[in-house]
Design a protein around this motif. Structure first.
Motif, mmCIF file in Angstrom:
data_model
loop_
_atom_site.group_PDB
_atom_site.id
_atom_site.type_symbol
_atom_site.label_atom_id
_atom_site.label_comp_id
_atom_site.label_asym_id
_atom_site.label_seq_id
_atom_site.Cartn_x
_atom_site.Cartn_y
_atom_site.Cartn_z
ATOM 1 N N ASN A 214 -3.612 -11.650 -14.844
ATOM 2 C CA ASN A 214 -3.391 -13.086 -14.707
ATOM 3 C C ASN A 214 -3.087 -13.505 -13.273
ATOM 4 O OD1 ASN A 214 -3.649 -14.149 -17.436
ATOM 5 N ND2 ASN A 214 -1.861 -12.887 -17.911
ATOM 6 N N ILE A 215 -2.999 -12.554 -12.350
ATOM 7 C CA ILE A 215 -2.805 -12.893 -10.947
ATOM 8 C C ILE A 215 -3.833 -12.131 -10.114
ATOM 9 C CG2 ILE A 215 -0.350 -13.336 -11.251
ATOM 10 C CD1 ILE A 215 0.243 -10.695 -9.924
ATOM 11 N N ILE A 216 -4.095 -12.649 -8.924
ATOM 12 C CA ILE A 216 -5.029 -12.011 -7.998
ATOM 13 C C ILE A 216 -4.256 -11.552 -6.770
ATOM 14 C CG2 ILE A 216 -6.880 -12.519 -6.340
ATOM 15 C CD1 ILE A 216 -8.329 -14.018 -8.476
ATOM 16 N N PHE A 217 -4.577 -10.349 -6.329
ATOM 17 C CA PHE A 217 -3.965 -9.758 -5.144
ATOM 18 C C PHE A 217 -5.044 -9.676 -4.068
ATOM 19 C CE2 PHE A 217 -1.179 -7.361 -2.610
ATOM 20 C CZ PHE A 217 0.053 -7.238 -3.234
ATOM 21 N N LEU A 218 -4.745 -10.185 -2.875
ATOM 22 C CA LEU A 218 -5.695 -10.187 -1.774
ATOM 23 C C LEU A 218 -5.199 -9.300 -0.642
ATOM 24 C CD1 LEU A 218 -6.401 -14.035 -1.487
ATOM 25 C CD2 LEU A 218 -7.688 -12.371 -2.824
ATOM 26 N N ASN A 219 -6.097 -8.522 -0.081
ATOM 27 C CA ASN A 219 -5.827 -7.768 1.138
ATOM 28 C C ASN A 219 -6.551 -8.491 2.270
ATOM 29 O OD1 ASN A 219 -5.818 -6.006 3.331
ATOM 30 N ND2 ASN A 219 -6.096 -4.176 2.083
ATOM 31 N N ASN A 220 -5.788 -9.278 3.045
ATOM 32 C CA ASN A 220 -6.356 -10.048 4.149
ATOM 33 C C ASN A 220 -7.502 -10.948 3.676
ATOM 34 O OD1 ASN A 220 -6.010 -10.546 6.976
ATOM 35 N ND2 ASN A 220 -7.964 -9.544 7.359
ATOM 36 N N GLY A 221 -7.307 -11.581 2.517
ATOM 37 C CA GLY A 221 -8.296 -12.494 1.977
ATOM 38 C C GLY A 221 -9.320 -11.864 1.068
ATOM 39 N N VAL A 222 -9.340 -10.522 0.946
ATOM 40 C CA VAL A 222 -10.304 -9.822 0.099
ATOM 41 C C VAL A 222 -9.670 -9.521 -1.251
ATOM 42 C CG1 VAL A 222 -11.741 -7.775 -0.170
ATOM 43 C CG2 VAL A 222 -11.453 -8.805 2.096
ATOM 44 N N ARG A 223 -10.317 -9.950 -2.314
ATOM 45 C CA ARG A 223 -9.807 -9.720 -3.659
ATOM 46 C C ARG A 223 -9.812 -8.233 -3.985
ATOM 47 N NH1 ARG A 223 -11.437 -12.748 -9.226
ATOM 48 N NH2 ARG A 223 -10.865 -11.094 -10.678
ATOM 49 N N LEU A 224 -8.640 -7.689 -4.342
ATOM 50 C CA LEU A 224 -8.531 -6.271 -4.672
ATOM 51 C C LEU A 224 -8.921 -6.024 -6.122
ATOM 52 C CD1 LEU A 224 -5.217 -5.197 -2.913
ATOM 53 C CD2 LEU A 224 -7.547 -4.709 -2.202
ATOM 54 N N GLU A 225 -9.678 -4.966 -6.338
ATOM 55 C CA GLU A 225 -10.088 -4.541 -7.673
ATOM 56 C C GLU A 225 -9.830 -3.049 -7.787
ATOM 57 O OE1 GLU A 225 -11.449 -6.238 -10.342
ATOM 58 O OE2 GLU A 225 -10.980 -8.101 -9.298
ATOM 59 N N ASN A 226 -8.771 -2.676 -8.537
ATOM 60 C CA ASN A 226 -8.474 -1.252 -8.678
ATOM 61 C C ASN A 226 -7.807 -0.954 -10.032
ATOM 62 O OD1 ASN A 226 -6.265 -2.284 -6.310
ATOM 63 N ND2 ASN A 226 -5.368 -1.434 -8.145
ATOM 64 N N PHE A 227 -8.509 -1.328 -11.115
ATOM 65 C CA PHE A 227 -8.067 -0.972 -12.471
ATOM 66 C C PHE A 227 -6.709 -1.574 -12.822
ATOM 67 C CE2 PHE A 227 -10.459 2.763 -10.818
ATOM 68 C CZ PHE A 227 -11.570 2.699 -11.636
ATOM 69 N N LEU B 174 -3.447 -1.662 -5.007
ATOM 70 C CA LEU B 174 -3.455 -0.706 -3.902
ATOM 71 C C LEU B 174 -3.618 -1.439 -2.581
ATOM 72 C CD1 LEU B 174 -5.616 2.220 -5.346
ATOM 73 C CD2 LEU B 174 -3.151 1.874 -5.426
ATOM 74 N N THR B 175 -2.504 -1.686 -1.938
ATOM 75 C CA THR B 175 -2.521 -2.282 -0.609
ATOM 76 C C THR B 175 -1.328 -1.762 0.165
ATOM 77 O OG1 THR B 175 -2.717 -4.376 0.616
ATOM 78 C CG2 THR B 175 -1.145 -4.315 -1.200
ATOM 79 N N ASN B 176 -1.380 -1.917 1.463
ATOM 80 C CA ASN B 176 -0.329 -1.378 2.319
ATOM 81 C C ASN B 176 0.214 -2.500 3.188
ATOM 82 O OD1 ASN B 176 1.275 0.154 4.096
ATOM 83 N ND2 ASN B 176 -0.108 1.908 3.913
ATOM 84 N N GLU B 177 1.502 -2.779 3.048
ATOM 85 C CA GLU B 177 2.115 -3.855 3.828
ATOM 86 C C GLU B 177 2.605 -3.387 5.194
ATOM 87 O OE1 GLU B 177 5.717 -2.001 1.858
ATOM 88 O OE2 GLU B 177 3.558 -2.171 1.539
ATOM 89 N N ILE C 73 -1.443 -13.514 -4.460
ATOM 90 C CA ILE C 73 -0.657 -12.863 -3.414
ATOM 91 C C ILE C 73 -1.619 -12.392 -2.339
ATOM 92 C CG2 ILE C 73 0.871 -10.927 -2.856
ATOM 93 C CD1 ILE C 73 1.798 -11.033 -5.809
ATOM 94 N N ASN C 74 -1.382 -12.804 -1.097
ATOM 95 C CA ASN C 74 -2.283 -12.478 0.007
ATOM 96 C C ASN C 74 -1.487 -11.776 1.099
ATOM 97 O OD1 ASN C 74 -4.470 -12.323 1.717
ATOM 98 N ND2 ASN C 74 -4.655 -14.518 2.078
ATOM 99 N N VAL C 75 -1.796 -10.487 1.345
ATOM 100 C CA VAL C 75 -1.161 -9.719 2.412
ATOM 101 C C VAL C 75 -2.025 -9.851 3.661
ATOM 102 C CG1 VAL C 75 -0.324 -7.459 3.156
ATOM 103 C CG2 VAL C 75 -0.161 -8.111 0.748
ATOM 104 N N LEU C 76 -1.524 -10.560 4.679
ATOM 105 C CA LEU C 76 -2.285 -10.830 5.901
ATOM 106 C C LEU C 76 -2.038 -9.754 6.945
ATOM 107 C CD1 LEU C 76 -4.052 -13.393 5.913
ATOM 108 C CD2 LEU C 76 -2.053 -13.679 4.445
ATOM 109 N N LYS C 77 -3.110 -9.281 7.545
ATOM 110 C CA LYS C 77 -3.000 -8.215 8.534
ATOM 111 C C LYS C 77 -2.245 -8.672 9.779
ATOM 112 C CE LYS C 77 -6.998 -5.422 7.295
ATOM 113 N NZ LYS C 77 -6.149 -4.314 6.856
ATOM 114 N N GLU C 78 -1.724 -7.688 10.494
ATOM 115 C CA GLU C 78 -1.011 -7.990 11.725
ATOM 116 C C GLU C 78 -1.942 -8.683 12.715
ATOM 117 O OE1 GLU C 78 -0.189 -4.370 14.220
ATOM 118 O OE2 GLU C 78 -0.983 -3.349 12.454
#
Length: 765
Positions: A175-188, A197-200, A226-231
């Motif tokens: 029910n939520i979407i997780f983004l890695n620098n704007g890219v939708r994560l898909e990992n089961f 699977l992302t690294n802050e 949730i969007n984790v933005l790169k440095e």
């Protein structure tokens, strides 16, 4: 593929202009203190759209070269001062902009990018919460989920510090979407055992949209994003490096990261390597929680070219976590307190390569992005048994999107765009097929308009989505018993693998139309009112459609006729701020139609205990709100408090699962003056109170209230020519024995982590 080409053809006729003469546009000016007009050196100037920035000189002057023509949003930020965000229209080769920064003692707004247009937080009709880089550094936990839970309205379902899933206003998982620098994560991410699977490590900041965001991100964003933005890249013509290391006593764990980056006049590169290693954690009784250990390695690389006509960036992310599984099987064989993974663990691998580009063509802006993700999921059991590898799956995902930003005026902006995804899941030789071999295709078109009318910023958008799910005929697979979450006792592997053969074949298509309408009313410079009404939807996932087999000792059955979930949510928020305090208040009501849930039937289970559990649907509602207050009554004293609650009910009176306890947090921070050796030292004490959860779902039990205390102290100082940051923390200070309602180890009788003493050291080279 034809529909993708058609979308491009629909957009291209609107670009009826050519790239004109390329100009070397420059932006320059002087930054000074608003009160006494003295120059401010070391101020950060950054343009998020093109990822370009610089630092002001000793006389407060700054200059940025090779800028595109058109409208740009620029952020000026400096510690101790309120960030100034300016949107300017660059028309000439030399643009001059002087800035006066006002003094402030509380958290200031940031430029956010997850709302469609890069803009200040106060201009968005949807509230986007932000965890800034310095705030991330001060959150002393090895769990990204626990860091996210510092935001009111966000909580975490946790099996261990390494396995956690965020909850936004009562909705989680798909029910939520997780983004890695704007890219939708898909990992089961269909189970609480499968974290995103992302690294802050090294992240610049994290943005969280609370509430439906299907307009911008499609299916699964009905709970939030949730969007984790790169440095950020290094300032122009500079080289930066840093080393970060931390230790946590509760897991005897360490986390280390080293990053280097450099920027020239019109290019940048960055690279960061990191690793984590944690033993089984201890509860407040001093007992180990068996197999809660985890080990992770990661690498992040970025390259970019920034010219007058656009910016072109490519990123590569690698992550390989090994996550221990605390379940009935592992309790029989795992030695407590160890570090390495040998029995019952997830062996995961993720590769993500993404290209993010923006072209400035006349007064138009065209954004073109694409990404490819490869995920391999292996669940390893007992190496001494006949079958060690229980699950082996590959998930390959290609995502793409494009947005065309039309010429904008001072008070209006408009964009159209499309997004798509092609995904395939493939099972290898392993006895358990958690989800079947399948292909999923998405395609969507959308438009978004933003307009200022008087003191109000209005935002309206519409979106059409299409998804097709194809599962070729194959034998339905049972769930791996390594994923059991609710049960202590499980049968032996060879017994669990036996069930009636059933073939699964799915060929379904889903279409949906979404809309959003919101406004921000600036009642005064200090007070604003925010309201939003949005729809959302979620297509049932593969597990819900195709499941057939044991999950723990319960036989679960999918439903190939499930309809998509749909929702309508209304939000109301109030924000008030001065230079020494701010108040945020928000409330929401979310009506969910055809909510998908698991319930027992009258059919006896062919194996396992009791009856078959099947997926069903029913309307539900979630409502609640959050309040947060920051006050700085004295220059050396800061006070923060927040409260969050959510109530979730099905229309038949039942309760929804994974609904967090109502929680109240308080923090008092003291600042010292500092000296030549120590800069900006501070000390803080925090308190969290979780209220009793006495409205559990059908498969849950009540959870008692608990409260936790923590201490923290830190300072910046210099060792030779290097700037060093030291942070010492103690969480669960009094070693409280407690279980959070969202702990997935609750049914096994394990407590949450006990006292954790941690130390963080960062060195900037």
């Amino acid at each position: 593929m034809n529909r993708y080409l058609l979308a491009m053809l629909l957009l291209l006729p609107q670009i009826t202009f050519a790239i004109g003469e390329i100009k070397n546009n420059k932006l320059s000016g002087v930054i000074s203190d608003q009160k006494n007009n003295t120059p401010l050196p070391g101020v950060s100037i950054f343009i998020p759209e093109i990822q370009k920035g610089t630092i002001s000189e000793t006389d407060g002057s700054y200059k940025l070269d090779n800028l595109p023509s058109g409208k740009l949003t620029i952020q000026f930020s400096f510690i101790g001062y309120e960030s100034v965000i300016k949107t300017i229209l660059i028309k000439t080769e030399n643009t001059h902009l002087d800035i006066n920064l006002p003094f402030t003692t509380v958290t200031t707004q940031e430029v956010v990018v997850s709302g469609g247009f890069p803009s200040a937080q106060h201009e968005n009709s949807i509230k986007i919460s932000v965890i800034k880089e310095n705030e991330l550094q001060q959150l002393s936990t090895p769990s990204l989920g626990e860091k996210l839970a510092s935001i009111p309205g966000v909580d975490v379902i946790s099996r261990s510090p390494g396995v956690s899933t965020p909850v936004i206003r009562g909705l989680s998982l798909n029910n939520i979407i997780f983004l890695n620098n704007g890219v939708r994560l898909e990992n089961f991410q269909f189970s609480t055992d499968h974290p995103f699977l992302t690294n802050e490590q090294g992240a610049d900041h994290i943005e969280v949209i609370k509430g439906p965001a299907s307009l911008l991100y499609g299916s699964d964003a009905m709970g939030g994003v949730i969007n984790v933005l790169k440095e950020k890249p290094a300032p122009a013509n500079s080289f930066k490096a840093n080393i970060n290391s931390e230790f946590h006593s509760v897991t005897q764990g360490n986390s280390n990261s080293i990053g280097v980056k450099s920027s020239g006049k019109d290019w940048f590169w960055m690279i960061r390597a990191n690793q984590q290693s944690h033993k089984d954690y201890k509860d407040a009784s001093g007992n180990y929680v068996p197999n809660s250990r985890f080990n992770t390695e990661g690498l992040q690389v970025g390259l970019g070219l920034i010219k007058e006509y656009g910016s072109f960036k490519i990123y590569y992310d690698y992550l390989q976590p090994k996550l221990g599984m605390t379940n009935g099987e592992s309790l029989k064989v795992v030695s407590e307190g160890k570090r390495k993974n040998h029995y019952w663990y997830q062996d995961l691998t993720q590769h993500l390569i993404s290209s993010r580009n923006r072209l400035f063509i006349g007064r138009y802006k065209l954004e073109v992005n694409a990404a490819y993700q490869f995920n391999n999921r292996r669940l390893n059991g007992n190496p001494n048994s006949e079958i060690f590898r229980m699950v082996d799956m590959d998930l390959n995902t290609f995502t793409y999107d494009s947005k065309l930003y039309f010429p904008s005026s001072d008070n209006s902006e408009f964009l159209v765009g499309f997004q798509g995804m092609h995904q395939s899941n493939q099972n290898h030789e392993a006895p358990n097929r958690v989800i079947p071999d399948a292909q999923i295709d998405d395609f969507s078109v959308f438009s978004l308009m933003k307009k200022q009318i008087g003191a109000a910023n209005i935002q309206f958008g519409v979106r059409y989505d299409h998804r097709s799910i194809y599962v070729p005929e194959q034998e339905a697979g049972g769930h791996s018993h390594g994923e059991a979450e609710e049960h202590e006792e499980e049968e032996e592997h060879h017994d669990e693998g036996e069930h009636e053969e059933e073939l699964v074949h799915i060929n379904r298509k889903f279409d949906h139309l979404n809309a959003s309408l919101g406004a921000t009313f600036h009642i005064s410079e200090l007070l604003l009112l925010r309201s939003n009404f949005a729809s959302g939807y979620r297509v049932p996932n593969l597990a819900e459609l195709s499941q057939h087999g044991l999950h723990g000792n319960r036989f679960e059955e999918g439903n190939m006729d499930l309809d998509p979930q749909k929702s309508l949510e209304s939000d109301l928020g109030i924000h008030y701020h001065t230079h020494n305090h701010n108040i945020d208040f928000s409330m929401f009501y979310n009506k969910v139609y055809d909510y998908i849930y698991l319930a027992p039937t009258d059919e006896p289970a062919p194996e396992g205990e009791g009856n078959v559990y099947a997926y069903s649907q029913q309307d539900a509602k979630l409502y609640g709100g959050e309040v947060a207050i920051n006050v700085v009554p004295l220059s050396f004293l800061q006070f923060h408090t927040d409260y969050a609650m959510v109530i979730a009910k099905q229309d038949d009176g039942g309760r929804l699962p994974f609904i967090p306890q109502h929680k109240w947090n308080m923090n008092v921070k003291l600042f010292a003056k500092g000296n030549k050796l120590f800069k900006d030292p501070f000390f803080s004490i925090n308190w969290k109170y979780a209220f009793k959860q006495d409205n559990p779902a059908q498969f849950e039990t009540e959870t008692s209230s608990y409260d936790l205390f923590g201490l923290q102290a830190g300072s910046d100082f210099k060792i030779g020519k290097y700037n060093v940051n030291l942070l010492v923390s103690a969480s669960n200070l009094f070693d409280k024995k407690y279980i959070d309602h969202l702990s997935s180890l609750k049914s096994l009788g394990f407590y949450n982590p006990g006292r954790n003493l941690s130390i963080k050291l960062g060195i900037n080279l």
